[in-house]
Design an enzyme around this catalytic site. Structure first.
Site, PDB file in Angstrom:
ATOM      1  N   GLU A   5       3.045  16.834  -3.159  1.00  0.00           N
ATOM      2  CA  GLU A   5       2.722  17.994  -3.028  1.00  0.00           C
ATOM      3  C   GLU A   5       3.602  18.982  -1.966  1.00  0.00           C
ATOM      4  OE1 GLU A   5      -1.139  19.411  -2.076  1.00  0.00           O
ATOM      5  OE2 GLU A   5      -1.772  17.255  -2.083  1.00  0.00           O
ATOM      6  N   ASP A  62      -4.246  15.811 -10.136  1.00  0.00           N
ATOM      7  CA  ASP A  62      -4.148  16.604  -9.099  1.00  0.00           C
ATOM      8  C   ASP A  62      -3.037  17.316  -9.597  1.00  0.00           C
ATOM      9  OD1 ASP A  62      -4.452  17.866  -6.682  1.00  0.00           O
ATOM     10  OD2 ASP A  62      -4.432  16.299  -5.324  1.00  0.00           O
ATOM     11  N   GLU A  82       2.593  21.002  -7.141  1.00  0.00           N
ATOM     12  CA  GLU A  82       1.995  19.651  -7.003  1.00  0.00           C
ATOM     13  C   GLU A  82       2.044  19.016  -8.356  1.00  0.00           C
ATOM     14  OE1 GLU A  82      -1.992  19.203  -5.702  1.00  0.00           O
ATOM     15  OE2 GLU A  82      -1.694  17.051  -5.131  1.00  0.00           O
ATOM     16  N   HIS A  86      -7.893  11.867  -1.643  1.00  0.00           N
ATOM     17  CA  HIS A  86      -6.814  11.580  -0.725  1.00  0.00           C
ATOM     18  C   HIS A  86      -6.895  10.128  -0.275  1.00  0.00           C
ATOM     19  CE1 HIS A  86      -4.571  14.936   0.895  1.00  0.00           C
ATOM     20  NE2 HIS A  86      -4.970  15.656  -0.071  1.00  0.00           N
ATOM     21  N   HIS A 127      -0.033  12.383  -1.386  1.00  0.00           N
ATOM     22  CA  HIS A 127      -1.126  11.067  -1.328  1.00  0.00           C
ATOM     23  C   HIS A 127      -1.235  10.419  -2.499  1.00  0.00           C
ATOM     24  CE1 HIS A 127      -3.819  13.786  -3.745  1.00  0.00           C
ATOM     25  NE2 HIS A 127      -3.170  14.905  -3.126  1.00  0.00           N
ATOM     26  N   ASP A 149      -4.811  25.218  -6.987  1.00  0.00           N
ATOM     27  CA  ASP A 149      -4.745  23.735  -6.845  1.00  0.00           C
ATOM     28  C   ASP A 149      -5.855  23.312  -7.513  1.00  0.00           C
ATOM     29  OD1 ASP A 149      -4.681  21.129  -6.159  1.00  0.00           O
ATOM     30  OD2 ASP A 149      -3.992  21.642  -4.090  1.00  0.00           O
TER      31      ASP A 149
HETATM   32 MN    MN Z   1      -3.965  19.207  -5.050  1.00  0.00          MN
HETATM   33 MN    MN Z   2      -3.066  16.538  -3.773  1.00  0.00          MN
END
Ligand code: MN
Ligand code: MN
Length: 291
Positions: free
Chosen positions: A188, A96, A276, A163, A155, A85
């Site tokens: 995600e 992200d 994600e 977040h 998010h 990630d």
């Molecule tokens: Mn992430």
């Molecule tokens: Mn994330």
């Protein structure tokens, strides 16, 4: 969303796309986790952004929030299901993304999370309720005979906030939040062959500044100013700090100055996959940021 926000978000996404091209060749049996984490973080800098959070490397039933310590000797093993990630930001504008890498025989679990994220993205546009996305994600995952992890969510992304609302659940909720044009969101899905919940398993290497209040001890003050100058409200790794004795970190956590992100692991020991992507909500569709 103004031009600057758009341009910087898209550039952060381009950088993650570029970094992600190297992951398959880096994440191999016998390679050290710390080498992959440092490669990712250095590459993000080399390409003109900063890491929005430490490179998370969560293996098998670990779902999120693992990053190796500086002296971590662990290596990838045959059979591992690896989640990488990664996050990049430019002046706080964050992208992200996460992928799963299969060092064993987990292709169905991985296909389920990847398909779930793209099915959800197909439904994204202004006015859509996040509950609808949750239902799409859940249905896709159940179609493979697996379960979504119910207490990990997608998010929103806001400047320097990794977040932000709205939470995007990976299952059908009673009601959600309406997506608005210009929102930057990360979807995600986490998929498991276990019961579908994660809990903290103790180990912790990731922190963020929660409530900067005055501290008396000079060493603590120095540590806090390093954190607030370099990372602001974004998560950072213990190994990123120049001098951070364990005792200082735990004192700041106890006093509510730092927030900790302990490793989250599937409660029944089930394997977990994750995929994600970040998108920008537009009037009639989603604008890809990380793909
Ligand atoms: Mn992430
Ligand atoms: Mn994330």
């Amino acid at each position: 969303m103004d031009d600057e926000a758009l341009e910087k978000t898209l550039k952060a996404g381009e950088i993650l796309k570029e970094v992600s091209k190297y992951l398959e060749e880096k994440v191999v049996v016998g390679a050290k986790l710390i080498e992959v984490a440092e490669f990712v973080e250095n590459k993000i800098v080399e390409l003109g952004a900063l890491p929005a959070f430490p490179c998370n490397i969560s293996i098998n039933s670990d779902a999120a929030h693992f990053t190796p310590a500086k002296n971590d000797e662990r290596v990838f093993k045959k059979g591992d299901l690896v989640k990488i990630d990664i996050g990049a930001h430019i002046d706080g504008y964050i992208a992200d993304m996460a992928i799963s890498i299969d060092l064993g025989d987990h292709s169905e679990l991985i296909k389920a999370s990847k398909e779930a994220v793209f099915n959800a993205i197909d439904a994204v546009k202004a006015g859509v309720d996040t509950a609808k996305l949750g239902k799409i994600i859940e249905d896709t995952i159940k179609g493979y005979g697996f379960k979504p992890v119910v207490n990990l969510t997608g998010h929103g992304l806001l400047p320097y906030i990794a977040h932000a609302p709205p939470s995007i659940y990976n299952y059908a909720t009673q009601r959600g939040v309406e997506l608005e044009e210009g929102m930057v969101i990360a979807i995600e899905p986490f998929v498991t062959d276990g019961v579908g919940r994660v809990s903290e398993r103790g180990e912790c290497e990731i922190y963020s500044l929660l409530n900067p209040k005055p501290v008396r001890l000079k060493l603590l003050r120095d540590l806090l100013s390093e954190i607030s100058e370099k990372y602001r409200t974004l998560p950072f790794a213990k190994r990123w700090l120049t001098k951070a004795p364990e005792i200082f970190i735990s004192k700041l956590v106890r006093e509510g100055v730092l927030r900790e992100y302990p490793v989250l692991s599937e409660v029944s020991g089930g394997l977990v996959s994750q995929w994600e992507h970040t998108v920008i909500v537009e009037k009639d569709s989603a604008r890809p940021v990380t793909f």
